[in-house]
Design an enzyme around this catalytic site. Structure first.
Site, PDB file in Angstrom:
ATOM      1  N   ARG A  54       0.830  -1.214   0.000  1.00  0.00           N
ATOM      2  CA  ARG A  54       0.000   0.000   0.000  1.00  0.00           C
ATOM      3  C   ARG A  54       0.857   1.254   0.000  1.00  0.00           C
ATOM      4  NH1 ARG A  54      -1.436   1.582   4.419  1.00  0.00           N
ATOM      5  NH2 ARG A  54      -2.395  -0.295   5.248  1.00  0.00           N
ATOM      6  N   TYR A 107     -13.773  17.111 -16.151  1.00  0.00           N
ATOM      7  CA  TYR A 107     -14.238  15.722 -16.232  1.00  0.00           C
ATOM      8  C   TYR A 107     -15.417  15.532 -15.257  1.00  0.00           C
ATOM      9  CZ  TYR A 107     -14.044  10.628 -15.922  1.00  0.00           C
ATOM     10  OH  TYR A 107     -14.350   9.300 -15.929  1.00  0.00           O
ATOM     11  N   ASP A 179      -5.109  18.741 -14.691  1.00  0.00           N
ATOM     12  CA  ASP A 179      -5.421  17.384 -15.143  1.00  0.00           C
ATOM     13  C   ASP A 179      -5.040  17.342 -16.622  1.00  0.00           C
ATOM     14  OD1 ASP A 179      -6.589  15.107 -16.218  1.00  0.00           O
ATOM     15  OD2 ASP A 179      -8.361  15.206 -14.939  1.00  0.00           O
ATOM     16  N   LYS A 204      -6.279   6.118 -19.648  1.00  0.00           N
ATOM     17  CA  LYS A 204      -6.581   6.570 -21.005  1.00  0.00           C
ATOM     18  C   LYS A 204      -5.392   6.312 -21.936  1.00  0.00           C
ATOM     19  CE  LYS A 204     -10.430   7.656 -19.078  1.00  0.00           C
ATOM     20  NZ  LYS A 204     -10.669   9.013 -18.538  1.00  0.00           N
TER      21      LYS A 204
HETATM   22  C1  LIG Z   1     -11.072   9.485 -17.293  1.00  0.00           C
HETATM   23  C2  LIG Z   1     -10.650  10.787 -16.734  1.00  0.00           C
HETATM   24  C3  LIG Z   1     -10.483  10.948 -15.348  1.00  0.00           C
HETATM   25  C4  LIG Z   1     -10.732   9.822 -14.364  1.00  0.00           C
HETATM   26  O1  LIG Z   1      -9.859   8.751 -14.557  1.00  0.00           O
HETATM   27  P1  LIG Z   1     -10.234   7.244 -14.125  1.00  0.00           P
HETATM   28  O2  LIG Z   1      -8.967   6.501 -14.391  1.00  0.00           O
HETATM   29  O3  LIG Z   1     -11.363   6.801 -14.981  1.00  0.00           O
HETATM   30  O4  LIG Z   1     -10.597   7.286 -12.691  1.00  0.00           O
HETATM   31  C5  LIG Z   1     -10.071  12.176 -14.871  1.00  0.00           C
HETATM   32  N1  LIG Z   1      -9.866  13.220 -15.714  1.00  0.00           N
HETATM   33  C6  LIG Z   1     -10.028  13.106 -17.047  1.00  0.00           C
HETATM   34  C7  LIG Z   1      -9.788  14.288 -17.917  1.00  0.00           C
HETATM   35  C8  LIG Z   1     -10.423  11.890 -17.613  1.00  0.00           C
HETATM   36  O5  LIG Z   1     -10.600  11.781 -18.930  1.00  0.00           O
END
Ligand SMILES: *Cc1c(COP(=O)(O)O)cnc(C)c1O
Length: 395
Positions: A54, A107, A179, A204
């Site tokens: 962890r 998001y 982000d 992604k």
């Molecule tokens: C998909 C996404 C997230 C969240 O990510 P997860 O891995 O699905 O939790 C956060 N910000 C953006 C811009 C995203 O496309």
């Protein structure tokens, strides 16, 4: 009886003169140390090595080092999802009484965190139009501690007034968290433009194969880094070693995949614009994009791998479009090796009131495409077929 073989004792790993070329997958939860002094030194950080998964494990560390390299970061951490990374960055740093200001097209789950969850912990939140630094300036309060920004918004692909907002954050001593999932470090490196914290959904295009759910967060300031790390460990945001191992494998080809997907996206955007029944195409570097000038100055030629478009018609036409091209996965995610199509009105924006959707142009005919690495001619023909099928419903 001590010579009796025991099934319970681990069999030593075979040693040889050669070594594997692939990073080993290490699922061990615990690590055995020789004695308490050594363990003590490990907890103090004066001895290297792992103690408990962890707190950190080799596959996460190897993956984090790769993303650090791409982002020009140091000591980034990998988390169990992108949302875990967003949460760690916000809740590891903010306290009750602080205010955080976010872009109004973040998001979906980040928006929910901003609009519902943080408030329960006494953290005030508000949103402003990220294409306008003046809107951000007007929304800043004395207790504003952080700004959360995405460079290119989902799903309308609006480009943030990044330089303006970064300058504002610098002047006012406010932390800037970015982000960078959509833009990726291939398109934009937030630390080079004044960001304090960079976040990714590694799920992604970084991992890129839709088989691992992971996040990443890095901070420039070591004190901030420690606060985020401690919060992530305490709240159990640990990434699975197997997911990290898959993502590491994916990331070796990230630049190749990204460049190909981006070239495809630019060509597909231009192709979509020629199709009868397509009302609007959104792609940041196209001349008809509402933020074209800013996109070009911020991203150069890097328009990214996402394209959005709107067809004539409503839900019936939208249904016909996805059914008309079954090879294009209709799935509410992005960044897969193959092209995926999403329909915000029935997925990411289903709970957004109609007027609010209309204000940003999300209608029943609106689609977002995450472009993959297929042959562009195949993509063009599949979209031609899909759009034609949608418009045939009308007849
Ligand atoms: C998909 C996404 C997230 C969240 O990510 P997860 O891995 O699905 O939790 C956060 N910000 C953006 C811009 C995203 O496309």
């Amino acid at each position: 009886m001590s010579d009796t073989p025991s099934l319970i004792r681990r069999t030593p790993w075979p040693q040889g003169a050669s070594r594997p070329v692939v990073t080993p997958l290490q699922p061990s939860v615990v690590y055995a140390s020789p004695d308490p002094d050594t363990l003590d030194a490990q907890y103090l950080g004066t001895n290297p090595g792992f103690t408990y998964a962890r707190e950190g494990h080799p596959n996460a560390e190897v993956l984090a080092a790769k993303i650090d390299m791409l982002e020009g970061a140091e000591g980034g951490i990998v988390t169990g999802s992108g949302m875990a990374a967003v949460t760690a960055a916000l809740m590891g740093v903010l306290s009750a009484g602080d205010h955080i200001l976010g872009g109004d097209q973040l998001y979906g789950r980040s928006l929910r965190l901003m609009s519902q969850d943080l408030n329960r912990f006494g953290i005030a939140t508000s949103l402003a139009d990220s294409t306008d630094a003046r809107a951000f300036a007007a929304a800043i309060r004395p207790e504003t501690k952080m700004i959360l920004l995405e460079v290119v918004s989902n799903p309308t692909l609006r480009v943030a007034d990044f330089e303006g907002i970064a300058a504002l954050a610098r002047e006012r001593g406010i932390l800037l968290a970015v982000d960078n999932t959509f833009t990726t470090p291939r398109g934009f490196r937030p630390f080079d433009h004044g960001a304090d914290i960079v976040i990714h959904s590694v799920t992604k295009i970084l991992a890129g194969h839709s088989d691992a759910t992971l996040g990443y967060v890095a901070a420039k300031d070591p004190a901030l880094r420690k606060a985020i790390y401690d919060f992530a460990v305490t709240t159990g945001m640990t990434a699975s070693p197997f997911d990290c191992w898959l993502a590491e494998r994916g990331i070796y080809t990230f630049e190749l995949r990204y460049d190909r997907a981006e070239a495809n996206a630019a060509a597909l955007a231009d192709h979509l614009a020629t199709l009868p029944g397509v009302r609007k195409v959104l792609y940041p570097t196209r001349a008809d994009h509402p933020d074209h000038n800013r996109a070009v100055s911020l991203l150069g030629a890097r328009g990214g791998h996402m394209v959005s478009f709107e067809i004539e018609g409503g839900r019936a036409q939208a249904n016909a479009l996805t059914r008309g091209a079954p090879e294009l996965a209709f799935a509410p995610t992005l960044g897969d090796i193959g092209t995926t199509v999403s329909h915000p009105a029935s997925s990411s924006h289903r709970n957004v009131p109609l007027e609010a959707r209309a204000a940003v142009g999300i209608t029943e005919g609106f689609f977002r495409v995450s472009v993959g690495v297929e042959d562009i001619e195949l993509l063009k023909s599949e979209f031609t077929k899909a759009v034609a099928a949608s418009q045939a419903v009308r007849a």
